[in-house]
Design a protein around this motif. Structure first.
Motif, PDB file in Angstrom:
ATOM      1  N   ASP A 123      49.555  35.330  31.194  1.00  0.00           N
ATOM      2  CA  ASP A 123      48.501  35.160  30.200  1.00  0.00           C
ATOM      3  C   ASP A 123      47.408  36.225  30.300  1.00  0.00           C
ATOM      4  N   ARG A 124      47.128  36.687  31.529  1.00  0.00           N
ATOM      5  CA  ARG A 124      45.974  37.588  31.695  1.00  0.00           C
ATOM      6  C   ARG A 124      46.160  38.402  32.965  1.00  0.00           C
ATOM      7  N   VAL A 125      45.760  39.664  32.933  1.00  0.00           N
ATOM      8  CA  VAL A 125      45.813  40.563  34.085  1.00  0.00           C
ATOM      9  C   VAL A 125      44.465  41.249  34.201  1.00  0.00           C
ATOM     10  N   GLU A 126      43.892  41.217  35.414  1.00  0.00           N
ATOM     11  CA  GLU A 126      42.608  41.875  35.662  1.00  0.00           C
ATOM     12  C   GLU A 126      42.732  42.783  36.882  1.00  0.00           C
ATOM     13  N   LEU A 127      42.398  44.039  36.722  1.00  0.00           N
ATOM     14  CA  LEU A 127      42.320  45.017  37.806  1.00  0.00           C
ATOM     15  C   LEU A 127      40.858  45.433  37.935  1.00  0.00           C
ATOM     16  N   SER A 128      40.337  45.430  39.152  1.00  0.00           N
ATOM     17  CA  SER A 128      38.910  45.706  39.317  1.00  0.00           C
ATOM     18  C   SER A 128      38.655  46.502  40.583  1.00  0.00           C
ATOM     19  N   LEU A 129      37.561  47.288  40.537  1.00  0.00           N
ATOM     20  CA  LEU A 129      37.051  48.052  41.673  1.00  0.00           C
ATOM     21  C   LEU A 129      35.783  47.362  42.180  1.00  0.00           C
ATOM     22  N   PRO A 130      35.290  47.736  43.364  1.00  0.00           N
ATOM     23  CA  PRO A 130      34.038  47.136  43.854  1.00  0.00           C
ATOM     24  C   PRO A 130      32.874  47.418  42.901  1.00  0.00           C
ATOM     25  N   GLY A 131      31.983  46.438  42.737  1.00  0.00           N
ATOM     26  CA  GLY A 131      30.824  46.594  41.886  1.00  0.00           C
ATOM     27  C   GLY A 131      31.125  46.555  40.405  1.00  0.00           C
ATOM     28  N   VAL A 132      32.220  45.926  40.011  1.00  0.00           N
ATOM     29  CA  VAL A 132      32.600  45.889  38.609  1.00  0.00           C
ATOM     30  C   VAL A 132      31.662  44.972  37.833  1.00  0.00           C
ATOM     31  N   GLY A 133      31.451  45.273  36.545  1.00  0.00           N
ATOM     32  CA  GLY A 133      30.616  44.451  35.682  1.00  0.00           C
ATOM     33  C   GLY A 133      31.438  43.508  34.839  1.00  0.00           C
ATOM     34  N   SER A 134      30.772  42.873  33.884  1.00  0.00           N
ATOM     35  CA  SER A 134      31.417  41.903  32.997  1.00  0.00           C
ATOM     36  C   SER A 134      31.824  42.593  31.699  1.00  0.00           C
ATOM     37  N   PRO A 135      32.906  42.148  31.066  1.00  0.00           N
ATOM     38  CA  PRO A 135      33.347  42.800  29.826  1.00  0.00           C
ATOM     39  C   PRO A 135      32.478  42.409  28.650  1.00  0.00           C
ATOM     40  N   HIS A 136      32.463  43.260  27.639  1.00  0.00           N
ATOM     41  CA  HIS A 136      31.774  42.981  26.385  1.00  0.00           C
ATOM     42  C   HIS A 136      32.835  42.659  25.337  1.00  0.00           C
ATOM     43  N   HIS A 137      32.601  41.601  24.557  1.00  0.00           N
ATOM     44  CA  HIS A 137      33.626  41.128  23.635  1.00  0.00           C
ATOM     45  C   HIS A 137      33.916  42.132  22.521  1.00  0.00           C
ATOM     46  N   ALA A 138      32.980  43.041  22.247  1.00  0.00           N
ATOM     47  CA  ALA A 138      33.178  44.001  21.163  1.00  0.00           C
ATOM     48  C   ALA A 138      33.817  45.296  21.628  1.00  0.00           C
ATOM     49  N   VAL A 139      34.031  45.463  22.934  1.00  0.00           N
ATOM     50  CA  VAL A 139      34.578  46.709  23.472  1.00  0.00           C
ATOM     51  C   VAL A 139      36.038  46.472  23.823  1.00  0.00           C
ATOM     52  N   ARG A 140      36.894  47.383  23.383  1.00  0.00           N
ATOM     53  CA  ARG A 140      38.319  47.308  23.701  1.00  0.00           C
ATOM     54  C   ARG A 140      38.871  48.720  23.847  1.00  0.00           C
ATOM     55  N   LEU A 141      39.972  48.821  24.567  1.00  0.00           N
ATOM     56  CA  LEU A 141      40.600  50.109  24.841  1.00  0.00           C
ATOM     57  C   LEU A 141      42.027  50.058  24.292  1.00  0.00           C
ATOM     58  N   ASP A 142      42.280  50.862  23.276  1.00  0.00           N
ATOM     59  CA  ASP A 142      43.612  50.928  22.688  1.00  0.00           C
ATOM     60  C   ASP A 142      44.499  51.960  23.369  1.00  0.00           C
ATOM     61  N   GLY A 143      43.903  52.863  24.149  1.00  0.00           N
ATOM     62  CA  GLY A 143      44.684  53.869  24.847  1.00  0.00           C
ATOM     63  C   GLY A 143      43.794  55.000  25.323  1.00  0.00           C
ATOM     64  N   GLY A 144      44.224  55.651  26.426  1.00  0.00           N
ATOM     65  CA  GLY A 144      43.477  56.778  26.947  1.00  0.00           C
ATOM     66  C   GLY A 144      42.820  56.475  28.275  1.00  0.00           C
ATOM     67  N   VAL A 145      41.881  57.352  28.688  1.00  0.00           N
ATOM     68  CA  VAL A 145      41.199  57.260  29.977  1.00  0.00           C
ATOM     69  C   VAL A 145      39.692  57.276  29.712  1.00  0.00           C
ATOM     70  N   VAL A 146      38.965  56.306  30.269  1.00  0.00           N
ATOM     71  CA  VAL A 146      37.512  56.228  30.108  1.00  0.00           C
ATOM     72  C   VAL A 146      36.901  55.844  31.447  1.00  0.00           C
ATOM     73  N   HIS A 147      35.568  55.972  31.535  1.00  0.00           N
ATOM     74  CA  HIS A 147      34.853  55.520  32.717  1.00  0.00           C
ATOM     75  C   HIS A 147      34.770  53.998  32.705  1.00  0.00           C
ATOM     76  N   GLY A 148      34.880  53.413  33.885  1.00  0.00           N
ATOM     77  CA  GLY A 148      34.792  51.971  33.994  1.00  0.00           C
ATOM     78  C   GLY A 148      35.100  51.520  35.406  1.00  0.00           C
ATOM     79  N   GLY A 149      34.908  50.232  35.626  1.00  0.00           N
ATOM     80  CA  GLY A 149      35.176  49.681  36.948  1.00  0.00           C
ATOM     81  C   GLY A 149      36.359  48.743  36.994  1.00  0.00           C
ATOM     82  N   GLY A 150      37.036  48.574  35.866  1.00  0.00           N
ATOM     83  CA  GLY A 150      38.196  47.699  35.852  1.00  0.00           C
ATOM     84  C   GLY A 150      38.717  47.506  34.446  1.00  0.00           C
TER      85      GLY A 150
END
Length: 508
Positions: A123-150
């Protein structure tokens, strides 16, 4: 998994790098020296159509080549069938949610990295690094590489379907110019199909050859209409076949039609409905007496088991080895149909479990199901043996491809880092360290579990799986994860991609 990969993927705030390419996920610390190599491994795996298992194998190779210092902080995941393969290293962590609960992996639990194949549905997969924040419901990644913590891949929230492409305009809706005329879209105006020429107006030489075989060719008569204005013989062209004649139900020929002297006394063949090649009689359903000629299964079957007047006793089975009967069902000594006083159970000797077995005439304790003694090879005649409970001897040995021998006296846990496994810490299994240069052996890969006289293999959800090659079979077969599979002596076992071991049962 689904055709959309991980459904809706949302990046989590942080200072690392997150990537989503070809349905594969990656998060890593941007300061790691192996970050570029991990991103390249992700790109190449996606371009080659690899799944999560291939991505985990490539990531393990990159991590194995950068083991000079502390383990790199990264995590990868990818679909494998309806499940998902996950690898975490360093301070990274992963959580896979299924209807049965959450599966959590942390790179800090292993000296190298931890990997797992989680069977679906996921149902759900989460990968995270130390100090990760919470997701925003309006932000999504359809493909590519961006800055982030998980990353969070939510399969319960599928992307909205794309609207269908607008249909092309018809020619009637477009300017009538030569640049816009499309012959493949031009629809001809609705026209009635041309009526076939009346048969009476057609010259005799152009009529279809419809006269019956027992009649002479027809000649023109008064009802054949005016002759053609063209003189001379005309070439005969095949005329279109006239529509079938369909008389009305109430049609009756006029009496004057048959009284006219037209040179023939029957209407032309093309005006006469052709006779069917078989009588148009209604199909007759076979009567019940004809159906009774088939055998019926309502009669009672003869009693017995096909062996004559001497049925086989229910407690006896078919011979298992040559002419020897099958061994009796194991149970307490008083359940066997053997004369003599009941056997006394012997106390457990050390850590050796107590099992039911039989002695050969040389007093070697054996599995009661085998036809020959595993030590001296003498035949075991089951009718003269009395099973009793005694300490189980060694069931054989596992010989690894590097020559390491593991005597089968207790359970083993094989893997890249078995000492930290909970089975070893709890004392239920011995550690057997097995590594490979390609990184295909998981931290907790395979458990060898002894059950009575059986040797079972349990793949512990390893990413690259475990395969077995039965004796005399040239093929290897995958064993399902987390399910015990009993192997026979002579079986070859492949752990990961490149490591193998063999089960030998000889104890003498």
């Amino acid at each position: 998994m689904t055709g959309h990969g991980f459904g809706v993927v949302r990046p989590l705030p942080g200072n690392g790098l997150v990537a989503y390419t070809g349905g594969l996920l990656l998060v890593c610390d941007s300061a790691e020296s192996a970050a570029d190599a991990l991103l390249e491994a992700l790109r190449e795996t996606a371009e080659s159509g690899g799944d999560g298992r291939a991505l985990a194998r490539r990531a393990a190779q990159v991590l194995a080549a950068n083991m000079a210092g502390d383990p790199a902080t990264c995590a990868v995941a990818g679909p494998v069938g309806d499940g998902v393969a996950v690898l975490v290293s360093g301070s990274a962590s992963a959580t896979v949610t299924t209807p049965g609960g959450d599966t959590r992996l942390a790179g800090s639990d292993s000296l190298t990295w931890a990997d797992r194949l989680v069977t679906g549905p996921v149902d759900r997969v989460e990968l995270s690094l130390p100090g990760v924040g919470s997701p925003h419901h309006a932000v999504r990644l359809d493909g590519g590489v961006v800055h982030g913590g998980g990353l969070i891949g939510d399969l319960t929230d599928q992307p909205a379907p794309q609207p269908p492409a607008p249909a092309r305009m018809l020619t009637s809706e477009m300017p009538a110019t030569g640049l816009h005329m499309e012959p493949d879209l031009i629809q001809p105006p609705a026209q009635q199909p041309p009526a076939p020429p009346e048969p009476v107006q057609q010259p005799a030489e152009q009529r279809p050859p419809y006269p019956l075989a027992d009649q002479p060719p027809l000649t023109p008569g008064p009802h054949s209409g005016p002759q053609s204005a063209h003189s001379g013989p005309q070439p005969i062209h095949p005329a279109p076949e006239p529509p079938p004649y369909q008389p009305e139900p109430s049609y009756q020929p006029e009496p004057s039609y048959q009284q006219q002297d037209s040179g023939y006394h029957e209407p032309p063949a093309y005006l006469t409905p052709p006779e069917p090649p078989y009588p148009p009689a209604q199909e007759q359903q076979p009567s019940l007496p004809e159906q009774q000629q088939f055998p019926t299964y309502d009669e009672p079957q003869p009693a017995g088991n096909g062996s004559g007047d001497h049925p086989v006793p229910q407690h006896m089975g078919q011979p298992d080895h040559y002419d020897q009967p099958a061994p009796p069902v194991l149970g307490p000594p008083d359940q066997f149909d053997h004369p003599g006083p009941p056997q006394q159970e012997q106390p457990e000797q050390g850590d050796r479990p107590m099992v039911y077995g039989v002695d050969c005439k040389n007093d070697h304790f054996n599995d009661p199901r085998v036809p020959y003694c595993a030590v001296c090879g003498i035949a075991l005649v089951q009718r003269t043996l009395v099973p009793y409970k005694g300490p189980r001897p060694s069931l054989g040995v596992l010989i690894l491809d590097d020559g390491t021998a593991l005597p089968l006296e207790s359970d083993y846990l094989l893997g890249r880092d078995p000492e930290r496994a909970p089975e070893v810490a709890g004392g239920s299994a011995r550690p057997a360290k097995v590594t490979s240069p390609d990184g295909s052996v998981s931290r907790r890969h395979l458990r060898v579990a002894l059950d009575g006289w059986d040797v079972n293999l349990v793949d512990l959800g390893s990413v690259n799986g475990t395969q077995i090659q039965p004796p005399g079979d040239p093929n290897f077969y995958d064993i399902p994860p987390n399910e015990p599979v009993t192997i026979a002596p002579g079986t070859t076992v492949r752990v990961g991609v490149s490591r193998t071991l063999r089960f030998e049962a000889h104890r003498g």
